[in-house]
Design an enzyme around this catalytic site. Structure first.
Site, PDB file in Angstrom:
ATOM      1  N   SER A  67      -4.723  17.032  14.615  1.00  0.00           N
ATOM      2  CA  SER A  67      -4.507  18.372  14.048  1.00  0.00           C
ATOM      3  C   SER A  67      -3.276  18.514  13.172  1.00  0.00           C
ATOM      4  CB  SER A  67      -4.457  19.424  15.169  1.00  0.00           C
ATOM      5  OG  SER A  67      -5.753  19.699  15.638  1.00  0.00           O
ATOM      6  N   GLU A 166     -12.945  18.902  11.838  1.00  0.00           N
ATOM      7  CA  GLU A 166     -12.879  18.966  13.296  1.00  0.00           C
ATOM      8  C   GLU A 166     -14.256  18.715  13.906  1.00  0.00           C
ATOM      9  OE1 GLU A 166     -10.480  19.092  15.326  1.00  0.00           O
ATOM     10  OE2 GLU A 166      -8.725  19.776  14.191  1.00  0.00           O
TER      11      GLU A 166
END
Length: 296
Positions: A67, A166
């Site tokens: 992330s 993601e």
């Protein structure tokens, strides 16, 4: 007497840089010692943003991004805002299909979708809360990871690769390895962001605010720093597989020092078999050692 003064002056000219090098060497030794306690690969890059004093440890090693990629994604989105192609107040319609089960405070708030959310708020979810669904919704607005990769190359950043969303990474364990960076290159990106070379003044301040409001990873860069220290940062975390392997425990950012100066730091703990507390402690200890050094 004049010869004596000249001799002392000459001696000081040699001693000052020697002492500085010795101190930096001491910090490098501290970082190396901390890194060696980790059952994984530790990559570090540190830069005094005013002094330009820097050092790296495995700084050119390709390490899993996770992330932390949301920082360059945010830069890309805000670049498009500066270019007039997007607006912070622009609303994006979000359906239930846009909210797959993952870590997502946005999904927690709107489980059924059917809402309009501004680019501004999506950026806040993505950066400050590390929201995975907000990340992929924003990626769709800019035509996917390739847009981020292209912008990084435009900035001259060649040591950051962003190829998977993601959702992509959630679909396959191996895909997370396609998103990687070199710690040194991440620090270069932090540096040019801090200097205002990337975004407009308003959007530089906006993104810095979002980074400062990050809620994830309180035991990483911030873990051992004095209470109240301002840290504008972005974390990255992988899952852990059945063999106990964690590909990514990361934190990168800009720390405001007690002397009013600033330090950019990127710490990546990659492919570690340590538990989470140990991985985070490695980051915290390295950050504290660098904080103490650059505060002098």
């Amino acid at each position: 007497m004049k010869k004596f003064i000249s001799s002392v002056g000459l001696l000081l000219m040699f001693l000052v840089p020697f002492c500085a090098m010795a101190q930096q060497g001491s910090l490098r030794d501290q970082i190396a010692a901390i890194a060696k306690t980790s059952k994984g690969i530790v990559g570090v890059s540190v830069l005094g943003l005013e002094s330009r004093d820097s050092l790296t440890y495995n700084g050119n090693t390709r390490l899993v991004l996770q992330s932390v990629m949301k920082f360059p994604i945010a830069l890309t989105v805000l670049h498009l805002v500066d270019s007039g192609k997007l607006s912070l107040d622009q609303l994006v319609h979000i359906s239930k299909r846009d909210l797959p089960k993952t870590y997502s405070p946005l999904r927690d708030k709107y489980p059924k979708g059917g809402v309009d959310v501004s680019i501004r708020d999506l950026l806040s979810y993505m950066v400050s809360l590390s929201d995975n669904d907000a990340c992929d919704i924003l990626l769709k607005q800019i035509n996917g990871p390739k847009a981020v990769q292209d912008y990084m190359l435009h900035l001259g950043i060649r040591g950051i690769a962003i190829r998977a969303s993601e959702a992509d990474m959630a679909s396959s364990w191996e895909l997370q390895y396609t998103n990687w960076c070199k710690p040194l290159e991440m620090n270069i990106l932090l540096d040019i962001f801090y200097k205002g070379d990337v975004l407009s003044k308003a959007n530089t301040a906006f993104l810095n605010k979002l980074l400062t409001e990050t809620t994830t990873g309180p035991k990483r860069l911030k873990g051992l720093l004095p209470a109240g220290t301002v840290v504008a940062h972005k974390t990255g975390s992988s899952g852990t597989n059945a063999e106990g392997l964690s590909p990514a425990t990361n934190d990168v950012g800009i720390i405001t020092l007690p002397n009013g100066k600033h330090m950019a730091i990127s710490v990546f703990v990659c492919n570690s078999t340590d538990d989470e507390a140990t991985r985070e402690a490695v980051i915290a200890k390295i950050a504290k050692a660098a904080f103490d050094y650059y505060s002098n």
